[in-house]
Each structure stands twice: as structure tokens, then as C-alpha cells.
Scaffold this active site. Structure first.
Site, short mmCIF file in Angstrom:
data_model
loop_
_atom_site.label_atom_id
_atom_site.label_comp_id
_atom_site.label_asym_id
_atom_site.label_seq_id
_atom_site.Cartn_x
_atom_site.Cartn_y
_atom_site.Cartn_z
CE LYS A 1 -14.10 -4.37 -21.77
NZ LYS A 1 -13.37 -5.62 -22.01
CB SER A 2 -19.44 -4.07 -14.50
OG SER A 2 -19.68 -4.26 -13.11
N GLY B 1 -12.22 -0.76 -18.37
CA GLY B 1 -12.82 0.52 -18.01
C GLY B 1 -11.88 1.33 -17.12
CG HIS B 2 -11.17 -0.01 -13.16
ND1 HIS B 2 -11.71 -1.28 -13.27
CD2 HIS B 2 -11.88 0.61 -12.19
CE1 HIS B 2 -12.68 -1.41 -12.39
NE2 HIS B 2 -12.82 -0.29 -11.73
CG HIS C 1 -13.27 -3.58 -15.75
ND1 HIS C 1 -13.47 -2.34 -16.30
CD2 HIS C 1 -14.14 -3.66 -14.69
CE1 HIS C 1 -14.41 -1.69 -15.64
NE2 HIS C 1 -14.83 -2.47 -14.64
CB ALA D 1 -12.33 -6.45 -9.43
CD GLN E 1 -18.79 6.53 -7.83
OE1 GLN E 1 -19.04 5.73 -6.94
NE2 GLN E 1 -17.86 6.30 -8.75
#
Lengths: 281, 281
Positions: free
Chosen positions: A184-185, A36-37, A34, A32, A153
């Protein structure tokens, strides 16, 4: 662009790169994807000869009442984003490829995982540590990239990598936000129109706290009160936690004397969102 | 022959070998090396281009009332044995090199560690799993060699390596014995003259059980009774456990229908000795 489903394919590919003397960057994700990734992948591409992205919704890091089944999955779109960002391969294993029925090994980090999300999501970080150590052993990257949005994390993984002598550099990357400030998530897709507006309370509060810190406020409890007050103004928001902790040890802070992490977790309707910032002192 | 004290020296050495395309064998030990260890090193030398031996008395696998301080240490003699056996390097770190004061990561294997030595030595296998995963991450060998004398350790390590996807082949090696049958062990040096004679009860019992199995006995409880009777004849021996378990799962067996492990742990005076054999069916 390669789609790999098996561990042995990944090992073979990485070993062929190693033979050529190439460096390997790795971005672990649950898909999924976005912006951010995307920012993690682009950074990895800039800093390594080859980049692998894993896309795996890891069952062991979800609690029994959490959103494992509902978690958004779209491998075709994810592949497209990875390719455009410059990754060479996507590793997208099935759960059966990653876990034996009689799996019996666990990896856990004490202390750092007893607080914040760890306190609210029992077993979550054990699941994270297990899958990340597995992926790091499979991919054996030079550098692995993690989003600072999941600040706890990052702290937990850094500790695990240090304690287990895993030969990889962990690179935390800045939070990427929507234009209006929402971090963003992948879980933002769960939000209704009204909830999406209400979700701005997270970034608004963090901005407010940052401003107070800039103005010289060093009493953490005063900041906590201010945050609680502000949250109460937003009827769709139900606080999970807001904390002011030491940025290394994640320990509760009363008087702010060194670098802190300000993490926040809030339910907007049924969706749990997190955000944070690190304040360097 | 190289003596390495630092993790970074090991990494550098192994990486230089990898660049030359050489394979790496690894033998983890706690030192006080005897012919048992020697057989592991020689096998590693026969099967790999380069062999590293680690010599490290690992504090985290000793219980509070166990023999960590008393455990025999003689690095000069150990180095000599390693060299004669064909190893290229000995890694002999100080405890401070291996463990941070604020170490917080643990690795554990459930099920397999609840029985036999694991039941008698709480925390022992967590210590073993932690140090072995650290060493495997530091040395990154192609093959690692373990003595079958510690049969449960072999089963636990194999499970951990499988579950964490550590890219190494675990090679169990046969028990090496004194001429009179006593399994070689660094702890044999603790035995007085009388105890040394009494210690033969372990191998004698295992031989007796093997003979019964050869004769067709398949009732595990009959064998257990026979063992207890035989042990009672030796006044210096105090049984810790004798078991008949499945050789893979280490689960208790009533009727012997497939391959079993017969492990025995006995106190001879204050010295705890172990021995075992695997019976293939």
C-alpha cells in the site's frame, strides 16, 4: 476528533494529557491515508491513552523534480480515517507554521543515508530528519509509529533519536499489502491500469528472493542477478535499485551471514515505488 | 545535592519533578565554574523550582589543535559552587555516556555560524548544537541559561531551538567581570601574570567603542580602525577578530542604524579570549 492547525494548540493539548498522567502515541504521515497508515494508528491506539496523527506534506523532503505539488491531498478523508481508527487529534499545519523563511538549522544522519533512497534522492533524508525532529519536539509522544515500508527511513529515524537523546520509542510496523501483494502506498493512485499490473513485479521479486533464502541461498550476488533478470521481463518497470544490505547498518552484503534488509525501488512509468522485507538470521 | 552520571538518572529525576508540577531550570557548563556560571545558576534558582547544572567538557566542540585535554576540570569544586548557588543536581556524564562510537547525527545552523568564532573554529558550533540539543532533550527544562559572553553561541542556540521547535526558553545572562574589567572565563587560568595584565586590552577596547557610540559615531569602519590601532599598542595581544555586526543576524555592518553586537577575540600568548557587548539602538 480535533483538527489542530497550530503548534501551540498541540503543545497545550499534550500538556493537558500529561497532567492527567495519560500516555501519548504519535503517527506522522503525509496524508493520503490508506490501510497502511490505518494499521499504524490502530496499533498506536492499542498501546497509548491518546493518539495524535500529523498530516503534513513536507516540502523539505521532496527534490526539485519530485512530486511535491502533485502529491495527493485530501484532509477530509484523512480526518475520517483517523477518527475511525481511534485517533483523538489530527495536526495539519500549513508549511508557514512549520518553517520560517530564514530557517537555518539542519539535522542529518551520515552513513545510513548515503545508500539506497538516500543516494537516489539527495537531501531527502535531511528533510525527513528535520521534520521528524520538529514533530517529535512538538508532540513529545511516548511512542511514535513508522511503516516498515520505508525501511531506510525507520533506520535513519532510530539512529537520529538515539544520537539526539530524543525521549521517544520508535515502533516500526509491518508493511500492509493489497490482496495481490502490492505494498500500500499513497503513490499507487498515480498508476494507470497497465502500470498497476506491472507494479506487482516488486512484491513478486521479493517473494522470489525470500524463497531462495528459505532454500538456503547465501550468495547475495546470485540473488542480485536473479532479481535483475526477473525485472527485465517487465517492460514497464525501470529499476532504481535493488539491494541486499545489513538490516542495522544498511551496508552492502556479499555473503549473507546475519539479518538482512532486501529493499527494492522501481519506476513504473513515472511513478517510483518501493518495497522491502527483512530476513532474520 | 545530587551528582548524576547517567542519562536515565536525569530523566527519572526530572519526571519525578514534573509529576509534582515543578518547573525546571537548566544551566549547561563545561565546568571550571566561576562567578559567571554562578550568576546563571542563581538566576535559574530564582526563576525555577528545581535547577540542574551539567558539567561536561564536550569533545565535539573542540578543534584538533584546541585545548580539549588541557581544559581545566575540577568536579569537586564545581559541585560546591553549584550547591552554594542553590542547584539541586549536577549532571556530569563521561564522554561514553553522551556519544556512541558510531554516532552519525549532526545538527548545524547555517549563516549565523559562518562568521566570527564559527569562521575561526570550523566545526565548533556543530559540536555545540549537537551537545546542547542532546542535553535539552535529556533534561527537558522549562528554561535554559546561557552566558552572553558567548554571544554567537546564544544567537546560534536560539535559532536552533526555534527551528527545531525545542520547547524551552533560552535566557541569555549578562557578562560577569573581574574588578578590573576582564570578562570571567575558565580560560583566564591559563594566563601568566604579564598576560593577565595584557588581557585587559579586550574590555578596554570595548569600553572605548561604547564611548564612541555614545558620542554618536555611526561609521563602523572608523570604529574598526580605532580598535586595530588600540590593539597594536599591546604587544602580547594578537587579534583573532573584532567585528561590528547586526545583533540578530550577526551580519557585517557598515553604517550603524540598529542594535549591534561588538564581539572581539584576541590571543593573549597562546590563550584565546573573547568579549563583547550589545549596543541597543
Amino acid at each position: 476528533m480535533m483538527l489542530l492547525k497550530q503548534i501551540k494548540e498541540v503543545r497545550k493539548l499534550v500538556k493537558s494529557w500529561r497532567k492527567e498522567g495519560l500516555t501519548v502515541g504519535y503517527v506522522p504521515t503525509m496524508g493520503a491515508l490508506h490501510e497502511g497508515h490505518e494499521s499504524l494508528i490502530k496499533r498506536a491506539v492499542a498501546e497509548n491513552d491518546r493518539v495524535i496523527v500529523s498530516v503534513f506534506v513536507n516540502p523539505t523532503q521532496f527534490g526539485p523534480n519530485e512530486d511535491y505539488d502533485a502529491y495527493p491531498r485530501n484532509i477530509d478523508k484523512d480526518m475520517q480515517l483517523c477518527m475511525n481508527a481511534g485517533a483523538v487529534a489530527v495536526f495539519n499545519p500549513e508549511p508557514e507554521e512549520m518553517y520560517f523563511d530564514d530557517k537555518s538549522t539542519s539535522v542529518s544522519v551520515s552513513g545510513l543515508t548515503d545508500v539506497l533512497c538516500g543516494a537516489k534522492r539527495p537531501g531527502h533524508f535531511n528533510g525527513v530528519c528535520l521534520i521528524v525532529s520538529k514533530f517529535l519536539n512538538i508532540v513529545t509522544p511516548d511512542k511514535a509509529y513508522f511503516g516498515q515500508k520505508d525501511a531506510q527511513q525507520v533506520a535513519v529515524i532510530k539512529r537520529m533519536v538515539r544520537d539526539l537523546n530524543i525521549d521517544v520509542e520508535i515502533i516500526p510496523c509491518p508493511i500492509i499489502r493489497e490482496e495481490d501483494g502490492l505494498a500500500k502506498s499513497s503513490r499507487n493512485t498515480y498508476l494507470s491500469y497497465e502500470e498497476r499490473k506491472a507494479a506487482l513485479v516488486l512484491s513478486r521479486i521479493l517473494q522470489m528472493v525470500r524463497k531462495e533464502l528459505d532454500n538456503g541461498e547465501r550468495d547475495a550476488n546470485k540473488l542480485r542477478e536473479m532479481i535483475a533478470e526477473e525485472l527485465n521481463k517487465e517492460p514497464l518497470a525501470k529499476i532504481d535499485y535493488v539491494e541486499i544490505v545489513d538490516s542495522d547498518s544498511l551496508k552492502h552484503v556479499e555473503v549473507i551471514e546475519r539479518s538482512i534488509l532486501v529493499p527494492i525501488a522501481v519506476y513504473i512509468g513515472k511513478t517510483r515505488l518501493i518495497d522491502n522485507f527483512i530476513y532474520e538470521l
